[in-house]
Design an enzyme around this catalytic site. Structure first.
Site, PDB file in Angstrom:
ATOM      1  N   ARG A  13       0.835  -1.216   0.000  1.00 50.98           N
ATOM      2  CA  ARG A  13       0.000   0.000   0.000  1.00 50.98           C
ATOM      3  C   ARG A  13       0.866   1.261   0.000  1.00 50.98           C
ATOM      4  O   ARG A  13       0.956   1.968  -1.000  1.00 50.98           O
ATOM      5  CB  ARG A  13      -0.946  -0.016   1.213  1.00 50.98           C
ATOM      6  CG  ARG A  13      -2.085   1.005   1.134  1.00 50.98           C
ATOM      7  CD  ARG A  13      -1.706   2.407   1.556  1.00 50.98           C
ATOM      8  NE  ARG A  13      -1.228   2.495   2.926  1.00 50.98           N
ATOM      9  CZ  ARG A  13      -0.729   3.605   3.443  1.00 50.98           C
ATOM     10  NH1 ARG A  13      -0.641   4.712   2.736  1.00 50.98           N
ATOM     11  NH2 ARG A  13      -0.277   3.609   4.692  1.00 50.98           N
ATOM     12  N   ASP A  14       1.561   1.511   1.088  1.00 46.66           N
ATOM     13  CA  ASP A  14       2.335   2.757   1.206  1.00 46.66           C
ATOM     14  C   ASP A  14       3.449   2.792   0.160  1.00 46.66           C
ATOM     15  O   ASP A  14       3.776   3.846  -0.393  1.00 46.66           O
ATOM     16  CB  ASP A  14       2.938   2.849   2.616  1.00 46.66           C
ATOM     17  CG  ASP A  14       3.163   4.282   3.072  1.00 46.66           C
ATOM     18  OD1 ASP A  14       2.908   5.201   2.286  1.00 46.66           O
ATOM     19  OD2 ASP A  14       3.596   4.472   4.223  1.00 46.66           O
ATOM     20  N   HIS A 205       4.987   4.006  12.765  1.00 42.71           N
ATOM     21  CA  HIS A 205       5.144   3.956  11.301  1.00 42.71           C
ATOM     22  C   HIS A 205       6.168   5.036  10.931  1.00 42.71           C
ATOM     23  O   HIS A 205       5.861   6.223  11.029  1.00 42.71           O
ATOM     24  CB  HIS A 205       3.762   4.225  10.695  1.00 42.71           C
ATOM     25  CG  HIS A 205       3.694   4.348   9.218  1.00 42.71           C
ATOM     26  ND1 HIS A 205       3.024   3.437   8.425  1.00 42.71           N
ATOM     27  CD2 HIS A 205       4.146   5.291   8.347  1.00 42.71           C
ATOM     28  CE1 HIS A 205       3.068   3.820   7.161  1.00 42.71           C
ATOM     29  NE2 HIS A 205       3.746   4.947   7.082  1.00 42.71           N
ATOM     30  N   HIS A 207       9.139   6.725   8.342  1.00 44.80           N
ATOM     31  CA  HIS A 207       9.761   6.848   7.012  1.00 44.80           C
ATOM     32  C   HIS A 207      11.226   7.189   7.218  1.00 44.80           C
ATOM     33  O   HIS A 207      11.608   7.784   8.230  1.00 44.80           O
ATOM     34  CB  HIS A 207       9.033   7.915   6.183  1.00 44.80           C
ATOM     35  CG  HIS A 207       7.735   7.406   5.623  1.00 44.80           C
ATOM     36  ND1 HIS A 207       7.573   7.058   4.297  1.00 44.80           N
ATOM     37  CD2 HIS A 207       6.545   7.147   6.220  1.00 44.80           C
ATOM     38  CE1 HIS A 207       6.338   6.624   4.108  1.00 44.80           C
ATOM     39  NE2 HIS A 207       5.680   6.670   5.257  1.00 44.80           N
ATOM     40  N   CYS A 238       4.252   9.254   0.503  1.00 48.25           N
ATOM     41  CA  CYS A 238       2.865   9.680   0.339  1.00 48.25           C
ATOM     42  C   CYS A 238       2.776  10.678  -0.808  1.00 48.25           C
ATOM     43  O   CYS A 238       3.512  11.668  -0.829  1.00 48.25           O
ATOM     44  CB  CYS A 238       2.368  10.318   1.632  1.00 48.25           C
ATOM     45  SG  CYS A 238       0.730  11.034   1.451  1.00 48.25           S
ATOM     46  N   ASN A 247       9.581   4.115   3.378  1.00 50.14           N
ATOM     47  CA  ASN A 247       9.390   3.686   4.770  1.00 50.14           C
ATOM     48  C   ASN A 247      10.653   3.027   5.306  1.00 50.14           C
ATOM     49  O   ASN A 247      11.520   2.604   4.540  1.00 50.14           O
ATOM     50  CB  ASN A 247       8.269   2.635   4.837  1.00 50.14           C
ATOM     51  CG  ASN A 247       6.909   3.199   4.575  1.00 50.14           C
ATOM     52  OD1 ASN A 247       6.612   3.628   3.468  1.00 50.14           O
ATOM     53  ND2 ASN A 247       6.070   3.214   5.592  1.00 50.14           N
TER      54      ASN A 247
HETATM   55  N1  COA Z   1     -13.580   4.941  -3.348  1.00 55.08           N
HETATM   56  C1  COA Z   1     -13.985   5.181  -4.617  1.00 55.08           C
HETATM   57  N2  COA Z   1     -14.581   6.306  -5.009  1.00 55.08           N
HETATM   58  C2  COA Z   1     -14.783   7.245  -4.069  1.00 55.08           C
HETATM   59  C3  COA Z   1     -14.412   7.073  -2.751  1.00 55.08           C
HETATM   60  C4  COA Z   1     -13.773   5.865  -2.388  1.00 55.08           C
HETATM   61  N3  COA Z   1     -13.350   5.622  -1.150  1.00 55.08           N
HETATM   62  N4  COA Z   1     -14.745   8.168  -2.062  1.00 55.08           N
HETATM   63  C5  COA Z   1     -15.335   9.012  -2.932  1.00 55.08           C
HETATM   64  N5  COA Z   1     -15.340   8.457  -4.145  1.00 55.08           N
HETATM   65  C6  COA Z   1     -15.868   9.014  -5.378  1.00 55.08           C
HETATM   66  C7  COA Z   1     -17.252   9.587  -5.208  1.00 55.08           C
HETATM   67  O1  COA Z   1     -18.209   8.574  -5.394  1.00 55.08           O
HETATM   68  C8  COA Z   1     -17.264  10.609  -6.311  1.00 55.08           C
HETATM   69  O2  COA Z   1     -17.440   9.958  -7.553  1.00 55.08           O
HETATM   70  P1  COA Z   1     -18.101  10.685  -8.811  1.00 55.08           P
HETATM   71  O3  COA Z   1     -17.157  11.788  -9.207  1.00 55.08           O
HETATM   72  O4  COA Z   1     -18.197   9.597  -9.829  1.00 55.08           O
HETATM   73  O5  COA Z   1     -19.406  11.201  -8.289  1.00 55.08           O
HETATM   74  C9  COA Z   1     -15.858  11.165  -6.308  1.00 55.08           C
HETATM   75  O6  COA Z   1     -15.046  10.118  -5.746  1.00 55.08           O
HETATM   76  C10 COA Z   1     -15.711  12.438  -5.502  1.00 55.08           C
HETATM   77  O7  COA Z   1     -16.253  12.230  -4.225  1.00 55.08           O
HETATM   78  P2  COA Z   1     -15.975  13.213  -3.018  1.00 55.08           P
HETATM   79  O8  COA Z   1     -16.619  12.715  -1.795  1.00 55.08           O
HETATM   80  O9  COA Z   1     -16.277  14.630  -3.473  1.00 55.08           O
HETATM   81  O10 COA Z   1     -14.443  13.008  -2.816  1.00 55.08           O
HETATM   82  P3  COA Z   1     -13.243  14.019  -3.027  1.00 55.08           P
HETATM   83  O11 COA Z   1     -13.009  14.254  -4.456  1.00 55.08           O
HETATM   84  O12 COA Z   1     -13.395  15.165  -2.097  1.00 55.08           O
HETATM   85  O13 COA Z   1     -12.032  13.083  -2.491  1.00 55.08           O
HETATM   86  C11 COA Z   1     -11.360  11.288  -1.045  1.00 55.08           C
HETATM   87  C12 COA Z   1     -12.007  12.648  -1.149  1.00 55.08           C
HETATM   88  C13 COA Z   1     -11.141  11.001   0.434  1.00 55.08           C
HETATM   89  C14 COA Z   1     -12.253  10.238  -1.639  1.00 55.08           C
HETATM   90  C15 COA Z   1     -10.018  11.295  -1.809  1.00 55.08           C
HETATM   91  O14 COA Z   1      -9.310  12.461  -1.502  1.00 55.08           O
HETATM   92  C16 COA Z   1      -9.169  10.091  -1.490  1.00 55.08           C
HETATM   93  O15 COA Z   1      -9.479   8.974  -1.878  1.00 55.08           O
HETATM   94  N6  COA Z   1      -8.048  10.275  -0.788  1.00 55.08           N
HETATM   95  C17 COA Z   1      -7.199   9.174  -0.427  1.00 55.08           C
HETATM   96  C18 COA Z   1      -5.927   9.694   0.057  1.00 55.08           C
HETATM   97  C19 COA Z   1      -4.936   8.601   0.325  1.00 55.08           C
HETATM   98  O16 COA Z   1      -5.163   7.416   0.120  1.00 55.08           O
HETATM   99  N7  COA Z   1      -3.769   9.038   0.779  1.00 55.08           N
HETATM  100  C20 COA Z   1      -2.642   8.193   1.036  1.00 55.08           C
HETATM  101  C21 COA Z   1      -2.736   7.477   2.295  1.00 55.08           C
HETATM  102  S1  COA Z   1      -2.436   8.393   3.730  1.00 55.08           S
HETATM  103 ZN    ZN Z   2       3.641   6.123   5.322  1.00 51.22          ZN
END
Ligand code: COA
Ligand code: ZN
Length: 303
Positions: A13-14, A205, A207, A238, A247
């Site tokens: 994942r990371d 955790h 890095h 990240c 990491n």
């Molecule tokens: N899985 C799949 N799709 C997702 C989702 C998820 N967990 N969460 C939201 N979506 C989709 C929504 O359904 C929407 O789809 P659409 O455009 O087809 O309608 C779209 O994404 C936007 O949704 P919204 O709630 O407005 O999300 P956002 O654009 O504000 O993004 C997150 C927020 C949290 C979903 C996004 O920033 C994210 O996935 N971040 C992950 C960060 C990460 O993994 N970081 C590294 C680890 S620390």
């Molecule tokens: Zn990390």
């Protein structure tokens, strides 16, 4: 009784989330299987993030569905929100991790929510996960310093960790997302936190951005912490935290543990095979500080 470390390999994942080369689902599965073969019993396999936000993890559903997990092993998946949790449950995940960054700006960069909303989302996700019978981990990210807001106060980390604990997280993982901590910082944060939580509820955790991850791990060990994240070959970083490098390498932590008589269940030679697979997947040579020495040992032993 022998003393042991519980290592979660977060490489799939990371480690893979920020790679520019798209890694196939089969490749990810091969890496996870190699980690199981090397004796790892905890793996963070993927994240159910928005595929737009983290394209490399877009195959989370397929990966988890097709994964064969040994009976004594645990696979966790990161979920940024309840939509992610729903997808994880649907795919058959048994353990999830939520991420709460300790600062306003980092939450906005990572999940496009402020701290209050991120806190509420994590609470709700943990509650729903417990209701679905899942095990839960909660990361407190940028727990030492934030790339946008500077040094993180230990009181803030403790407060957020306790929020996550009260919301039902079985393990709180204190994350140095950008690898900025020195052992004195680890001592500062853990001294504050462990006044409120037992060490077996806490993981760390690190890095290795500044080459201090192993020193930080040792500091955590001396504080009684036994749960560690690490990443095969030191893969990691990240995409939303500028300057975050790989990491702490699993092989470096496992080798130190072995020499310090802490059980990990890891076969270091078999771990080298997993490092080779990780290198193949990302298209360049990965490996922690000890990797060359481990390979030389392997050659010497004719393995
Ligand atoms: N899985 C799949 N799709 C997702 C989702 C998820 N967990 N969460 C939201 N979506 C989709 C929504 O359904 C929407 O789809 P659409 O455009 O087809 O309608 C779209 O994404 C936007 O949704 P919204 O709630 O407005 O999300 P956002 O654009 O504000 O993004 C997150 C927020 C949290 C979903 C996004 O920033 C994210 O996935 N971040 C992950 C960060 C990460 O993994 N970081 C590294 C680890 S620390
Ligand atoms: Zn990390």
């Amino acid at each position: 009784m022998t003393d042991a470390l519980f290592i979660t390999d977060v490489g799939p994942r990371d480690g893979l989330q920020s790679q520019s080369t798209m890694v196939s689902t089969e490749g990810k599965r091969a890496l996870i299987e190699a980690l199981f073969d090397a004796g790892l019993r905890r793996i963070e396999a993927t994240s159910f993030a928005s595929p737009k936000a983290v394209p490399q993890m877009a195959d989370a559903d397929a990966l988890i569905r097709g994964l064969v997990v040994p009976d004594d092993a645990r696979v966790s998946v990161l979920v940024p929100n309840q939509r992610g949790l729903e997808r994880a449950v649907e795919a058959g995940a048994r353990e999830i991790a939520v991420v709460l960054a300790a600062t306003e700006t980092m939450n906005r960069k990572n999940i496009r929510m402020g701290l209050d909303q991120a806190l509420q989302t994590c609470r709700d996700t943990l509650t729903d996960a417990a209701r679905a019978g899942l095990r839960t981990r909660a990361y407190v990210a940028v727990a030492f310093a934030c790339p946008f807001e500077g040094v993180t106060a230990e009181a803030r980390v403790t407060e957020l960790a306790l929020e996550m604990r009260n919301a039902g997280a079985s393990e709180i993982v204190i994350a140095d997302t950008i690898g900025s901590a020195a052992p004195t910082d680890v001592a500062r944060v853990l001294d504050a936190l462990l006044a409120h939580l037992p060490p077996d509820a806490v993981g760390v955790h690190f890095h290795d951005t500044r080459g201090m991850a192993l020193a930080n791990a040792w500091c955590a060990i001396t504080h009684g912490v036994r749960r560690f994240d690490a990443s095969i070959g030191g893969l990691g970083g990240c995409p939303f935290a500028p300057g975050a490098a790989g990491n702490l390498a699993t092989e470096d932590l496992a080798l130190m543990a072995q020499q310090c008589k802490l059980e990990t269940g890891i076969d270091l030679q078999a771990l080298c095979a997993a490092i080779d697979i990780a290198s193949e997947l990302v298209g360049y040579s990965v490996g922690g500080r000890s990797e060359r020495w481990l390979v030389r040992q392997q050659q010497r032993d004719g393995a």
